[in-house]
Design an enzyme around this catalytic site. Structure first.
Site, short mmCIF file in Angstrom:
data_model
loop_
_atom_site.label_atom_id
_atom_site.label_comp_id
_atom_site.label_asym_id
_atom_site.label_seq_id
_atom_site.Cartn_x
_atom_site.Cartn_y
_atom_site.Cartn_z
N GLU A 390 22.31 -42.84 24.25
CA GLU A 390 20.36 -42.11 24.08
C GLU A 390 20.18 -41.57 25.75
O GLU A 390 19.90 -40.50 25.08
CB GLU A 390 20.01 -43.32 23.39
CG GLU A 390 20.16 -44.37 22.71
CD GLU A 390 19.55 -43.48 21.51
OE1 GLU A 390 19.14 -42.97 21.78
OE2 GLU A 390 20.69 -43.54 20.01
N ASN A 394 18.64 -37.34 25.33
CA ASN A 394 17.30 -37.61 25.26
C ASN A 394 16.69 -36.72 26.18
O ASN A 394 16.80 -35.23 26.01
CB ASN A 394 16.62 -39.17 26.30
CG ASN A 394 16.52 -39.59 24.39
OD1 ASN A 394 16.42 -39.10 23.68
ND2 ASN A 394 16.08 -41.03 25.09
N ARG A 441 7.21 -46.75 25.76
CA ARG A 441 8.23 -46.15 24.89
C ARG A 441 7.09 -45.52 23.77
O ARG A 441 5.97 -45.69 23.68
CB ARG A 441 7.54 -47.76 23.94
CG ARG A 441 8.76 -47.55 22.47
CD ARG A 441 8.21 -48.90 21.83
NE ARG A 441 8.82 -49.76 22.36
CZ ARG A 441 8.61 -51.17 22.35
NH1 ARG A 441 8.01 -51.85 21.05
NH2 ARG A 441 8.74 -52.49 22.26
#
Length: 492
Positions: A390, A394, A441
């Site tokens: 991840e 990203n 987040r």
């Protein structure tokens, strides 16, 4: 033939019981004799200590008596030295003769004090010391007066004082006191020397007697043991025949045990075979799961190609990438001998390599990695692979918008505080968050990273680094790093 020459089994038992009884009796006798000898030596040692202590006390008393005699002599000599210094000064009128006078005068007081202390337990000698002190004080008074007169220039008057009989009378009185004190000390000295000689004689006699008794008892123990040895030699020949039969029985039993050992080895071989088969099946299952996930990834790629909506295609591509990461982790998972642990570095390296091959075919972005050879459980390794996938995905998607090229650096190691740390850094466009600010987040990827890291007490730090890009460090204090175990070779 062998059995016809051997005594019966009951005879052997009787022989063994008799041998044990004789040995036990001999041991008891020897134990009593040696104990008695040891007690005698201990008694001699205790007596020696007492006598040695008494002898030392007597020797100290003798030394004290000699010291008292010397102090009496020295004290009277100091009085004479004072008188000599005074006369030399009066006759020559030279002040240098007063030096021994003053030195003797200062020393007399110390000597008299020592004498009073040393003879304090003897009233007669203590009275003599007091009398000698009185004589010394009176003589010092006369000497001081004559020296004062001479110092004032009245030498004739001082010499006349010296010629009087008073000084001679005092010196004769002092000499008589010292002689009587010395005679008494001489008597005491003779008595103490005799006591010391007697103490040393008793000490020698006690040691000689104890040693002689101990030697006698030891000799008796030796003779008893020697007699038992002869008896043992007689029984040894009888036991030799029994030994032959026992050896034959041992060989028979050894053959039986060898057969049992081979059977046990055969069972162990079958158990090892079963273990190897289970290990192979487990690795095959792991590999097949990875292949199945790779097939799912391929199906999603095919489905992605048929979609026309860009948002749907992007979402499907992201999901396919995550499945591909898990597939890579499963296919490249190499379990250790315990079938539960794996090397994190080889697994993470494979994940990074697959991401680079899949996403950077036409890009100028470079990915460098540095992974410490840490051993973790297989479940934790898969989780770490997902988190790393991840983070790198990203960075590939968002870190270099509008830039012609860039570099991504990834690592996983133990920091100085002993905490495992996963880090991803780039030199891209960066973020506007302050250094060490907690991660926000912002999407499904960030949610996945945060939720998976939380299992290990994860602390996510994100900041703009010196090159202008983004640095992300994830501290995993609860991640269990396992002890080093033999790991299988990575065959790709």
């Amino acid at each position: 033939m062998l059995r016809s020459r051997l005594p019966t089994l009951s005879g052997f038992r009787h022989l063994l019981r008799a041998a044990r009884a004789n040995i036990a009796t001999t041991r008891r006798i020897n134990a009593w004799l040696l104990t008695l000898a040891l007690l005698l030596l201990c008694a001699a040692a205790a007596a020696s200590l007492v006598l040695a202590s008494r002898a030392q006390q007597t020797a100290d008393a003798v030394a004290q008596t000699i010291a008292i005699r010397v102090e009496f002599h020295t004290t009277f000599s100091l009085i004479q030295d004072m008188e000599t210094g005074q006369r030399g000064f009066l006759l020559t009128r030279d002040p240098k003769y007063l030096d021994p006078y003053y030195s003797a005068r200062m020393a007399i007081e110390r000597k008299l004090t020592l004498l009073e202390r040393d003879v304090g337990d003897r009233p007669s000698q203590h009275q003599r010391v007091k009398a000698l002190r009185d004589v010394a004080e009176k003589r010092i008074e006369i000497l001081d007066r004559t020296i004062s007169q001479a110092g004032a220039g009245s030498f004739d008057e001082a010499i006349a004082e010296v010629g009087s009989d008073r000084g001679h009378t005092l010196m004769a009185e002092g000499r008589d006191i010292v002689e009587r004190a010395l005679r008494e000390e001489a008597k005491i000295l003779v008595g103490r020397q005799e006591a010391a000689a007697n103490s040393y004689k008793l000490l020698s006699l006690s040691l000689i007697g104890a040693i002689a008794a101990a030697l006698l008892l030891t000799l008796l123990a030796f003779r008893t043991t020697l007699r038992e040895f002869r008896s043992i030699a007689n029984r040894r020949d009888q036991l030799a025949l029994l030994n032959e039969e026992l050896e034959a029985r041992v060989r028979e039993r050894t053959h039986e045990l060898e057969i049992a050992r081979k059977m046990a080895e055969s069972e162990a071989g079958r158990a090892e075979y079963e273990r190897g088969r289970v290990e192979l099946l487990l690795r095959e299952v792991t590999h097949r799961v990875g292949n199945n996930l790779a097939m799912v990834s391929s199906l999603l790629r095919m489905q992605q190609a048929k979609l026309e909506d860009d948002g749907a295609r992007s979402a499907l591509e992201t999901a396919r990438g995550r499945i591909q990461t898990i597939s890579t982790a499963q296919r490249r998972l190499r379990l250790g001998d315990d079938l539960q642990s794996t090397r994190a570095d080889s697994l993470l390296e494979a994940v990074v390599s697959d991401l680079a091959d899949a996403a950077l075919e036409s890009s100028t972005i470079t990915i460098s990695s540095s992974f410490a050879p840490l051993i973790v459980s297989a479940r934790d390794a898969t989780t770490l692979a997902v988190v790393l996938g991840e983070l790198v995905s990203n960075a590939i998607k968002h870190a270099f918008e509008g830039l012609p090229d860039g570099t991504i650096s990834v690592s996983f190691a133990i920091n100085d505080d002993g905490v495992p740390v996963m880090s991803v850094q780039d030199d891209g466009v960066g973020i506007d968050e302050p250094e060490n600010a907690p991660a926000r987040r912002s999407g499904l990827g960030s949610m996945i990273i945060e939720n998976l890291s939380r299992q290990y007490g994860g602390e996510i730090k994100k900041w703009k680094n010196e090159s202008g890009g983004t640095s992300i460090h994830i501290l995993l204090p609860k991640l269990q790093i396992m002890e080093g175990e033999k790991m299988p070779e990575d065959r790709g």
